[in-house]
Write an enzyme that holds these catalytic residues in place. Structure first.
Site, PDB file in Angstrom:
ATOM      1  N   CYS B 128       1.207  -1.011  -0.455  1.00 60.65           N
ATOM      2  CA  CYS B 128      -0.036  -0.151  -0.313  1.00 60.65           C
ATOM      3  C   CYS B 128       1.516   1.190  -0.268  1.00 60.65           C
ATOM      4  O   CYS B 128       1.989   1.332   0.568  1.00 60.65           O
ATOM      5  CB  CYS B 128      -1.166  -0.109   1.497  1.00 60.65           C
ATOM      6  N   GLY B 242      -4.311  -4.596 -12.462  1.00 58.56           N
ATOM      7  CA  GLY B 242      -3.220  -3.762 -12.882  1.00 58.56           C
ATOM      8  C   GLY B 242      -4.702  -3.129 -14.075  1.00 58.56           C
ATOM      9  O   GLY B 242      -3.711  -3.549 -15.440  1.00 58.56           O
TER      10      GLY B 242
END
Lengths: 240, 300
Positions: B128, B242
């Site tokens: 993150c 992604g």
């Protein structure tokens, strides 16, 4: 609901402010809710409040503030757009007595137009107080008057209506209110008029449907998503 | 459309990515979750977190930047309410995404989720970019990534998938370190660290200054990294993630080496995109003369 809508009209109604009328499936949309419009060439949809529903026609009034709304202003009648509708928690118009107050600032006025229509249909007395910077920005007065509301317009520079801000012309104790507008206006209402009402909040959003946590605000009842638990909140819960 | 993700059978490879479907409640208003291959829940930490200041979102060419900052109700609440509520809506495999600010926290939260929920896979987020002293700090060094992997593996028998950051010089070295430390699978990529500036205000758009860029713009990067890692770590199941936005890109990601595919930013643009992708997959498979998706994993 996700659907394809056809633009019927898209026109300028005040300085940098446009009105777009779209046709599609309008059932179940209540005042204070918003739509998310897909704009070709931009990744995220743009959230815009609903300012009227009439049959299969949905009206939005938006201010040109960035790339998204600039492109919206160039859209023409007959074009189709992809929208998510019925988003967010709207105004609870059953609250308050027989007489209610609508307080709008700038492009915070549009959701109150649809609210005024429904409140008048419910037989309520509706007083509207609107604030703008200057005369060129004023819109909505005719709509409110057509519904039978009493309307007071304020401008900061005094070029139209009463010179000053909305809180200058509201006596306390005020009736139950429904408000939407810029943060300084909402703060002034909380401080000078009190918390006896509901306020619509605005934040930069990601998804508009409650999944990304992009628009979370802190309230007295905890963290709340403007797009999901809001945009309308009871004024007493807000920490603005 | 069936695929195997490690030892777990999925009815199709499509999974909404962590952070783009909450704990399923809101997405279930748009379609029946039971069509999904699996669902990856919002990153869960020990304590409840508000996350970062607003604005947290910025529009970008071909995507968006987010800096939510791991807003989540904390592991107690997730176990007590969110997971049981999700189970009522969804019968398939739940991938529990877990984040932390220390190795002990990762291990503790994983152990709790392992023992007190019926998640099928633990997806450990060491990538993150939006929190300080946590998340990505563990995913940008092979040693730290291995340490988290070992600590988590020690407390669970469930499959552990490490979610990797693209914000590294050599993704393969991080992937290898996780696999050698016992990871059962990998998920890549998380968001790419980015920025937007409001040139009128002369300030960053995102209150946190930087945020994670995702959307179609990162798809080629994700594809390349999945391909590199699948070549370097043969046999290790990979969840490709992604910028995937349609059925063709699901197939492309699988050809690069992914056994299953997470859909992220596209959910924010269209909350029913996962359903649309699943519905579109059979026709694209026919067009590409693919009988079984399992056959195309890593063929390129």
């Amino acid at each position: 609901m996700k659907g394809v809508w056809t633009i019927e009209r898209n026109e300028q109604i005040a300085e940098r402010v446009c009105r777009m009328v779209l046709r599609g499936r309008t059932e179940g949309i209540v005042p204070g809710q918003f739509v998310e419009i897909a704009i070709p060439g931009l990744y995220l949809r743009r959230p815009i409040s609903v300012s009227d529903i009439e049959g299969d026609r949905l009206t939005i009034i938006y201010k040109i503030v960035g790339a998204g709304t600039a492109r919206m202003a160039q859209m023409r009648s007959g074009e189709e757009i992809d929208m998510l509708t019925g988003l967010g928690h709207g105004y609870d118009l059953t609250q308050g007595g027989d007489e209610v107050l609508l307080i709008g600032g700038g492009v915070g006025v549009p959701p109150l137009i649809y609210a005024a229509k429904k409140l008048r249909e419910a037989g309520k007395q509706v007083r509207v107080v609107m604030g703008f910077n200057t005369a060129h920005e004023v819109f909505g007065e005719n709509e409110f008057q057509t519904f039978g509301c009493s309307v007071t317009v304020c401008t900061m520079d005094g070029s139209y209506g009463t010179k000053g801000v909305v809180t200058d012309v509201i006596d306390t104790p005020a009736p139950y209110y429904f408000a939407c507008g810029p943060m300084p206006m909402l703060r002034a209402i909380l401080q000078q008029i009190g918390t006896n009402g509901q306020m619509s909040m605005e934040e930069r959003m990601g998804c508009g449907v409650g999944i990304c946590m992009g628009c979370t605000i802190e309230t007295k009842e905890g963290f709340r998503r403007v797009c999901k638990e809001g945009p309308v909140f009871n004024a007493e819960t807000l920490m603005v | 459309m069936k695929v195997k993700l490690g030892h777990i059978a999925l009815q199709n490879p499509v999974i909404p990515a962590s952070g783009t479907c909450g704990f399923g409640q809101e997405m279930s208003e748009w379609f029946d979750l039971n069509i999904l291959g699996a669902i990856a829940t919002k990153g869960t930490t020990l304590e409840a977190r508000y996350g970062n200041a607003l604005p947290r979102i910025a529009e970008c060419p071909a995507g968006l930047i987010n800096a939510i900052g791991l807003q989540n109700p904390g592991v107690d609440e997730v176990i007590a309410h969110e997971m049981p509520a999700l189970r009522k809506l969804y019968r398939g495999p739940i991938i529990a995404n877990i984040s932390g600010f220390s190795i002990d926290e990762y291990a503790y939260v994983c152990e709790r989720i392992d023992k007190e929920s019926d998640a099928a896979i633990l997806e450990v987020n060491i990538s993150c970019p939006n929190v300080h002293n946590g998340g990505m700090a563990f995913g940008t060094s092979p040693e730290a990534a291995a340490e988290v992997t070992k600590a988590v593996k020690a407390v669970t028998n469930k499959p552990v998938f490490m979610k990797l950051s693209p914000n590294v010089t050599d993704i393969v070295s991080i992937a290898r370190a996780c696999v050698e430390a016992g990871a059962d699978g990998l998920c890549l990529i998380n968001t790419v660290l980015g920025m937007r500036i409001d040139i009128r205000r002369r300030k960053p758009v995102i209150a946190n200054r930087y945020g994670g860029y995702s959307g179609p713009g990162v798809f080629p990067i994700a594809l390349r990294m999945v391909n590199q890692v699948s070549k370097a770590c043969p046999g290790i199941p990979i969840i490709g993630c992604g910028g995937v936005s349609n059925a063709e890109e699901v197939i492309e990601m699988m050809m690069a080496g992914a056994s299953a595919v997470e859909i992220g930013a596209a959910n924010l643009q269209n909350p029913q995109v996962c359903r649309e992708i699943i519905e579109a997959l059979p026709a694209v498979m026919r067009e590409m003369r693919i009988d079984h998706l399992q056959d195309i994993i890593g063929i390129v």
